[in-house]
Structures are given as structure tokens and as C-alpha cells.
Design a protein around this motif. Structure first.
Motif, short mmCIF file in Angstrom:
data_model
loop_
_atom_site.label_atom_id
_atom_site.label_comp_id
_atom_site.label_asym_id
_atom_site.label_seq_id
_atom_site.Cartn_x
_atom_site.Cartn_y
_atom_site.Cartn_z
N LYS A 74 -9.08 -6.57 12.67
CA LYS A 74 -7.91 -5.74 12.45
C LYS A 74 -6.64 -6.48 12.87
CE LYS A 74 -10.40 -1.39 12.84
NZ LYS A 74 -10.49 -0.08 13.51
N GLU A 119 1.17 -2.70 15.98
CA GLU A 119 0.61 -1.54 15.27
C GLU A 119 0.66 -1.82 13.77
OE1 GLU A 119 0.91 3.21 15.94
OE2 GLU A 119 2.77 2.22 15.36
N LYS A 165 -0.68 0.33 10.27
CA LYS A 165 -1.38 1.54 9.83
C LYS A 165 -0.86 1.97 8.46
CE LYS A 165 1.98 4.48 12.23
NZ LYS A 165 2.19 5.52 13.25
N GLN A 166 -1.58 2.92 7.85
CA GLN A 166 -1.17 3.53 6.58
C GLN A 166 -0.38 4.80 6.85
OE1 GLN A 166 -4.47 4.26 4.02
NE2 GLN A 166 -5.16 2.13 3.98
N LEU A 180 2.36 1.05 3.85
CA LEU A 180 1.87 0.45 5.09
C LEU A 180 3.03 0.34 6.07
CD1 LEU A 180 -0.35 -2.39 3.62
CD2 LEU A 180 -1.13 -0.25 4.62
#
Length: 452
Positions: free
Chosen positions: A150, A176, A178-179, A193
Motif C-alpha cells: 500500500k 494517506e 484513499k478513494q 483519489l
């Protein structure tokens, strides 16, 4: 034979129909003249069928073949678009609006010829083969993030160059990734994103920023370039830690930071650890209370770093000398800050905060977990041990406080009875007195007689 003659006659009839007679000349076909017909196909087998059908012909096998083991050596499907970047080809030209942003900072980006990459084709082929192979491609331990493959915790390099200004020595870490979704009236549920990054040069210069985009590479590039435009200068104490203990907060997040000596390391939240590495802090302890959201942690920690005070500022705020005791220096008192006008003892109010930790933490107290008694607390043997320890259980702490405050170990009867001192202290004074009387620079030698 009759079928061949029929086909030949049809071809000849089509050939005569295609012959044109010009106004200036006449075309005559003799019976003895041989007419050669060349057949050509304008469509190819590889153009007529889609890519899925072509790959199916190479990678598929019947069910009966699978049962017989014929599917083991088949070619795996490859993504031929893998590694191709829109706008960057063999010429390696940077196009504003296609492969680069149109505006970077306050500057309009121009078309730029990048240096040629001789290994471009080899890298693309290697990337295709890696994705087509069955084996999982391992990432180097230093390149991995906080959790496997990740993005959070991974390095994405220095920000892009702006005109003649380059960010040499900078590095950017993803905090960070994330979607996010936003509901639109005409487009429906729109997916993007979001990236939150921190960049720094590991020498007191750092910044953070967030960005959103549809593509992963675009959002990372946009976020690190924004962070480069919001750099902040942070003072470092002795080049490796903070100046003093402090407490900071943002939202529901509270952070209690403690200054540590060299060799201690970074004992803190992983997001704070990444910030310290980019700022240049090597020794620190930090405890996070409340909300554990990484964005709030980063913002609270930066607020605390910017609100630091130097030694002279702290001494000036209290109007007293700032004295430091360090275990690595034998807890010897050292004056590190002096005010312009030092107050007298009579000027200090009775309700004034004189404890350094309370003053540095702004009156806040670190939340400590309740300590439960051990399982042997009610046993008979443990009670006997406490009775034996009662007379000397606080000796170590009292000795330490006496050495820091008075410079020696003494009791309340020492002033009245000078001999009420530890035996080691008396013997040392007697030795120094005898030494001064004899005028010897070295300790006297003791002769020992050996009986033969």
C-alpha cells in the motif's frame, strides 16, 4: 474442370468490365495476349478480430485439454499498454496539458525536450513480462510502506523542478492515500483519489499538502508539488531534537512530546516518525491521545513544532534562569537560558507555576493508565518484604534530589552537627585535608610488609 473454367470466365468478364476506353486512344485486347490477374486482400486477420479474440486463440484451451494438462505451458495474457505514458513517447517531449500541468506555481509551463532514455523499451518489456508472470513481484524492504504494497509510508521522490529552482535533497512520504466519492446531479457517483503527503529536506525545512485527482500518478504529483509550495522552517535543538517538552492539539487529537538525548531514537506514532525523518529530528518521544486520524496528527505536530520557544525565550517569559539537568552529564546543573532582568525570590507569587513540566505542557497532564496491583500484593511474604523495605524505599530518590539541590547528601541536623554526614563524605574530606597539608599532588603510597 468445369468449375475451374466457370470461375476463370467470371474473372475475365469482371476484368473486361473494369477496362476503360479513353477518348485519345483505343485499347485492343488480342486473343493471343496473356492476361495476368493478381489477387490481393485489403484486410488482415489481425485487424479484423478484436484483441480479446486474438488473445483467446493463444491463451485458451478446451476443457478436455485442461483435463489432460495442456494448459500448463500456455502464454499468459500481457497488457501491451502497460508502461506507456500519454504524451511521453520515444522523443520524450513534455507537453503542457497532456503529460505536464499547464501552470506550475505562478509560471506557465512550456514545451520541454527531456533527455533521451536509452533503456525505455527495455523497461517497458520488463514491466510487461513482470505483470504476465505468475510469481508475485516483491518490493524492496526499504521501498515498502507501512503495510505491504500500500502507498502510505512509501517515498515518491522530490517535488518537480520549478523554473531554475530544484528541490535537491528533498524527499516526499505518502501519509494517506484513499478513494473519495462525490455525488453529482448529472454524473452520478463520481470517484476520485485523495493523497496527503509530507515533504522535507531533513534539515529543518518541511511542508505538507493534500490533493485529489482521477489518476493515481496525477494525484501524487499534484500533492507533492503543493507541499513544496508550503514549506515551513523549523528550529532544531543541537541538530537532533526539539528544544523542550510541549503539548499540542488539533481537533480531538492531543500530542505530548518529550525531548530526548542522543541515541534514544524515535518512539512515536508512525506518521510522526515520518515527519521527524523529513524534518531532521532523530531523538523524540511522543504520545498521541484522542483521535488517531493521520491528518489531524500531522497538523497538530506541525503546530507544536512551530510554537517551540528557545531557551532564552522561556527564561524571559518566566523572568528566571533556566537550568537543565541531564543524566548523560551526571545531572550537573547547567544554565542554558538567562533573562535580561532576573526576578528576586520575593517577586515570585505563591500561586505561580514553578514546575517546568507543567509550564511546558500549558497545564495539561498526560493521561496514564491505572496501574492494578500485582497478583502477589495480598500475599503474606510480600507484606514482610514491604516491612523490611520501609526504612530505605525512597533513599535513591532522596539522594538524587539532595545532590541536585544542595550538592551533597545531608540531613536537617547537618548544620547543627557537622559530623552528621555520610561516612564516605567524611573520609573524602579527611583525605583532601591531609593531602593539602602534606602538599602532595598524588595519593600517598601504602607500604605493605610481607612475612617470609
Amino acid at each position: 474442370m468445369a468449375l475451374r473454367l466457370l470461375q476463370t470466365s467470371r474473372y475475365l468478364s469482371r476484368a473486361f468490365q473494369n477496362l476503360t476506353i479513353c477518348s485519345t486512344s483505343t485499347s485492343v485486347l488480342n486473343r493471343n495476349h496473356d492476361l495476368n490477374l493478381n489477387f490481393s486482400r485489403n484486410t488482415s486477420f489481425f485487424v479484423k478480430l478484436p484483441a480479446t479474440e486474438l488473445w483467446k486463440g493463444v491463451t485458451s484451451v478446451s476443457n478436455a485439454g485442461k483435463k489432460r494438462g495442456r494448459a500448463k505451458g500456455l502464454i499468459r495474457r500481457k497488457d501491451l499498454n502497460r508502461g506507456q505514458v500519454i504524451g511521453l513517447g520515444k522523443a520524450n517531449i513534455q507537453w503542457p496539458g497532456l503529460s505536464a500541468p499547464i501552470i506550475r506555481g505562478r509560471e506557465l509551463v512550456q514545451r520541454n525536450q527531456l533527455p533521451a532514455d536509452p533503456d525505455r523499451e527495455a523497461k517497458i518489456l520488463k514491466l510487461r513480462d513482470a505483470m504476465a508472470s505468475k510469481k508475485f513481484q516483491k518490493i524492496s524492504t526499504l521501498d515498502r510502506g507501512w503495510s505491504g504494497n500500500k502507498m502510505p509510508g512509501r517515498s515518491i521522490g522530490a517535488p518537480d523542478q520549478i523554473a531554475e529552482d530544484s528541490f535537491e535533497g528533498f524527499d516526499t512520504k505518502v501519509i494517506e492515500f484513499k478513494q473519495v466519492f462525490n455525488m453529482k446531479g448529472n454524473l452520478g457517483r463520481k470517484r476520485r483519489l485523495s493523497a496527503f503527503v509530507v515533504t522535507g529536506n531533513k534539515n529543518g525545512l518541511a511542508g505538507f499538502a493534500s490533493a485529489k485527482a482521477v489518476d493515481g500518478r496525477a494525484v501524487l504529483r499534484k500533492a507533492k508539488n503543493r507541499a513544496a509550495q508550503k514549506l515551513m522552517h523549523i528550529e532544531l535543538c543541537d541538530g537532533h531534537t526539539v528544544f523542550h517538552d510541549y503539548a499540542c492539539s488539533f481537533g480531538l487529537t492531543k500530542i505530548f512530546v518529550q525531548k530526548k538525548p542522543e541515541g534514544h531514537g524515535l518512539i512515536c506514532h508512525r506518521a510522526i516518525k515520518e515527519i521527524c525523518q523529513l524534518v531532521g529530528i532523530k531523538n523524540l518521544y511522543a504520545k498521541v491521545e484522542g483521535s488517531k486520524g493521520v491528518q489531524h496528527i500531522v497538523k497538530a505536530f506541525f503546530l507544536g513544532l512551530l510554537a517551540q520557544k528557545k531557551y532564552d525565550d522561556i527564561a524571559e517569559a518566566k523572568g528566571l534562569n533556566l537550568v537543565e539537568y541531564r543524566p548523560e552529564f551526571g545531572n550537573f546543573p547547567k544554565v542554558v537560558g538567562t533573562p535580561k532582568v532576573c526576578r528576586e525570590q520575593s517577586d515570585i507569587r505563591y500561586d505561580e507555576i514553578m514546575d517546568y513540566n507543567t509550564f511546558a505542557m500549558d497545564g495539561k497532564v498526560v493521561l496514564k493508565k491505572k496501574k492494578f496491583p500485582p497478583f502477589y500484593a495480598n500475599s503474606y511474604g510480600y507484606h514482610i518484604h514491604l516491612k523490611k523495605l520501609e526504612g530505605r524505599r525512597n533513599h535513591k530518590k532522596i539522594k538524587f534530589d539532595m545532590l541536585c539541590e544542595h550538592g551533597e547528601i545531608k540531613s536537617y541536623l547537618t548544620d547543627k552537627y557537622p559530623d552528621a554526614r555520610p561516612m564516605g563524605y567524611i573520609l573524602r574530606n579527611m583525605y583532601l585535608k591531609k593531602k593539602s597539608e602534606e602538599g602532595q599532588d598524588e595519593a600517598p603510597e601504602v607500604e605493605v610488609e610481607v612475612e617470609q
